[in-house]
Write a protein that holds these residues in place. Sequence first.
Motif, PDB file in Angstrom:
ATOM      1  N   LYS A  22      14.189 -52.740  18.046  1.00 31.58           N
ATOM      2  CA  LYS A  22      13.018 -52.642  17.168  1.00 31.58           C
ATOM      3  C   LYS A  22      11.740 -52.557  18.000  1.00 31.58           C
ATOM      4  O   LYS A  22      10.901 -51.680  17.782  1.00 31.58           O
ATOM      5  N   GLY A  23      11.604 -53.447  18.971  1.00 31.49           N
ATOM      6  CA  GLY A  23      10.424 -53.438  19.833  1.00 31.49           C
ATOM      7  C   GLY A  23      10.294 -52.150  20.620  1.00 31.49           C
ATOM      8  O   GLY A  23       9.198 -51.581  20.726  1.00 31.49           O
ATOM      9  N   LEU A  24      11.403 -51.664  21.157  1.00 35.17           N
ATOM     10  CA  LEU A  24      11.362 -50.429  21.946  1.00 35.17           C
ATOM     11  C   LEU A  24      11.034 -49.218  21.081  1.00 35.17           C
ATOM     12  O   LEU A  24      10.307 -48.316  21.513  1.00 35.17           O
ATOM     13  N   ILE A  25      11.546 -49.187  19.867  1.00 34.32           N
ATOM     14  CA  ILE A  25      11.212 -48.082  18.958  1.00 34.32           C
ATOM     15  C   ILE A  25       9.713 -48.093  18.676  1.00 34.32           C
ATOM     16  O   ILE A  25       9.033 -47.075  18.824  1.00 34.32           O
ATOM     17  N   LEU A  26       9.198 -49.247  18.294  1.00 34.48           N
ATOM     18  CA  LEU A  26       7.773 -49.324  17.954  1.00 34.48           C
ATOM     19  C   LEU A  26       6.883 -49.002  19.160  1.00 34.48           C
ATOM     20  O   LEU A  26       5.855 -48.356  19.010  1.00 34.48           O
ATOM     21  N   GLU A  27       7.294 -49.419  20.353  1.00 33.11           N
ATOM     22  CA  GLU A  27       6.519 -49.121  21.568  1.00 33.11           C
ATOM     23  C   GLU A  27       6.525 -47.639  21.915  1.00 33.11           C
ATOM     24  O   GLU A  27       5.614 -47.151  22.583  1.00 33.11           O
ATOM     25  N   ASN A  28       7.555 -46.928  21.486  1.00 36.13           N
ATOM     26  CA  ASN A  28       7.716 -45.526  21.888  1.00 36.13           C
ATOM     27  C   ASN A  28       7.334 -44.514  20.817  1.00 36.13           C
ATOM     28  O   ASN A  28       7.483 -43.312  21.032  1.00 36.13           O
ATOM     29  N   ILE A  83      15.590 -52.828   6.075  1.00 33.88           N
ATOM     30  CA  ILE A  83      14.818 -52.819   7.319  1.00 33.88           C
ATOM     31  C   ILE A  83      13.886 -51.618   7.291  1.00 33.88           C
ATOM     32  O   ILE A  83      14.340 -50.476   7.203  1.00 33.88           O
ATOM     33  N   ASP A  84      12.603 -51.883   7.376  1.00 35.02           N
ATOM     34  CA  ASP A  84      11.612 -50.810   7.346  1.00 35.02           C
ATOM     35  C   ASP A  84      10.622 -51.037   8.489  1.00 35.02           C
ATOM     36  O   ASP A  84       9.682 -51.808   8.363  1.00 35.02           O
ATOM     37  N   LEU A  85      10.857 -50.363   9.600  1.00 38.65           N
ATOM     38  CA  LEU A  85      10.009 -50.546  10.779  1.00 38.65           C
ATOM     39  C   LEU A  85       8.599 -50.005  10.574  1.00 38.65           C
ATOM     40  O   LEU A  85       7.688 -50.383  11.305  1.00 38.65           O
ATOM     41  N   THR A  86       8.410 -49.148   9.599  1.00 36.49           N
ATOM     42  CA  THR A  86       7.095 -48.532   9.386  1.00 36.49           C
ATOM     43  C   THR A  86       6.470 -48.933   8.047  1.00 36.49           C
ATOM     44  O   THR A  86       5.567 -48.253   7.560  1.00 36.49           O
ATOM     45  N   GLU A 123      14.568 -37.327  20.548  1.00 30.96           N
ATOM     46  CA  GLU A 123      13.563 -37.642  21.573  1.00 30.96           C
ATOM     47  C   GLU A 123      13.263 -39.140  21.592  1.00 30.96           C
ATOM     48  O   GLU A 123      13.213 -39.754  22.660  1.00 30.96           O
ATOM     49  N   LEU A 124      13.056 -39.739  20.430  1.00 30.54           N
ATOM     50  CA  LEU A 124      12.795 -41.182  20.374  1.00 30.54           C
ATOM     51  C   LEU A 124      14.007 -41.957  20.872  1.00 30.54           C
ATOM     52  O   LEU A 124      13.869 -42.917  21.646  1.00 30.54           O
ATOM     53  N   TYR A 125      15.178 -41.559  20.458  1.00 26.59           N
ATOM     54  CA  TYR A 125      16.429 -42.190  20.890  1.00 26.59           C
ATOM     55  C   TYR A 125      16.551 -42.174  22.415  1.00 26.59           C
ATOM     56  O   TYR A 125      16.892 -43.182  23.034  1.00 26.59           O
ATOM     57  N   GLU A 126      16.239 -41.042  23.034  1.00 20.28           N
ATOM     58  CA  GLU A 126      16.315 -40.947  24.497  1.00 20.28           C
ATOM     59  C   GLU A 126      15.265 -41.829  25.168  1.00 20.28           C
ATOM     60  O   GLU A 126      15.530 -42.456  26.192  1.00 20.28           O
ATOM     61  N   ARG A 127      14.075 -41.913  24.597  1.00 18.77           N
ATOM     62  CA  ARG A 127      13.039 -42.807  25.134  1.00 18.77           C
ATOM     63  C   ARG A 127      13.493 -44.269  25.051  1.00 18.77           C
ATOM     64  O   ARG A 127      13.317 -45.037  25.996  1.00 18.77           O
ATOM     65  N   VAL A 128      14.046 -44.628  23.906  1.00 17.45           N
ATOM     66  CA  VAL A 128      14.508 -46.004  23.693  1.00 17.45           C
ATOM     67  C   VAL A 128      15.660 -46.331  24.641  1.00 17.45           C
ATOM     68  O   VAL A 128      15.682 -47.397  25.264  1.00 17.45           O
TER      69      VAL A 128
END
Length: 146
Positions: free
Chosen positions: A18-24, A87-90, A122-127
């Motif tokens: 969750k933290g890595l998704i939000l950071e990226n 779960i709603d990260l946004t 792209e987000l998945y690869e960043r995470v």
Amino acid sequence: MKTDFTLDYNKENFEIIKGLILENLSADLLPKKWVSKNQHNLMFGHCHTSSGCLQKVFGSNNITMYRGLDDEDLYHWWVVDKDGTLIDLTADQYTSKGRIPPYDVGEKSQMLGFSYKLRVKELYERVASAYNNKRTVLDFLDNETE
């Protein structure tokens, strides 16, 4: 680059991802039509991408994607885990504006294709990269203290 990155679904891994998704999350992950609105509401436009990334990391047996039309006739995306937890990260794109996300009209859905799928990738690869870098640093620090 092909990334094959999955984790067991548990509270610790969820909080890390969750933290890595939000950071990226960044403007380059948005459809062009949402960039200007995102400048005043930083979570706007990232719901499908962040939800899709959660599902890719933890698997569709643990995470199911949902979507619902909101009060502006735009689809909002979130996930529900295997235990039925929404779960709603946004969600902040709604709550920060005094609005309510459209959970009451939500329906199970699947990841969108084409450019939407590319943004999830792209987000998945960043995470995955950030997670692996974090693990490498932690392993290094653990070895230094032994």
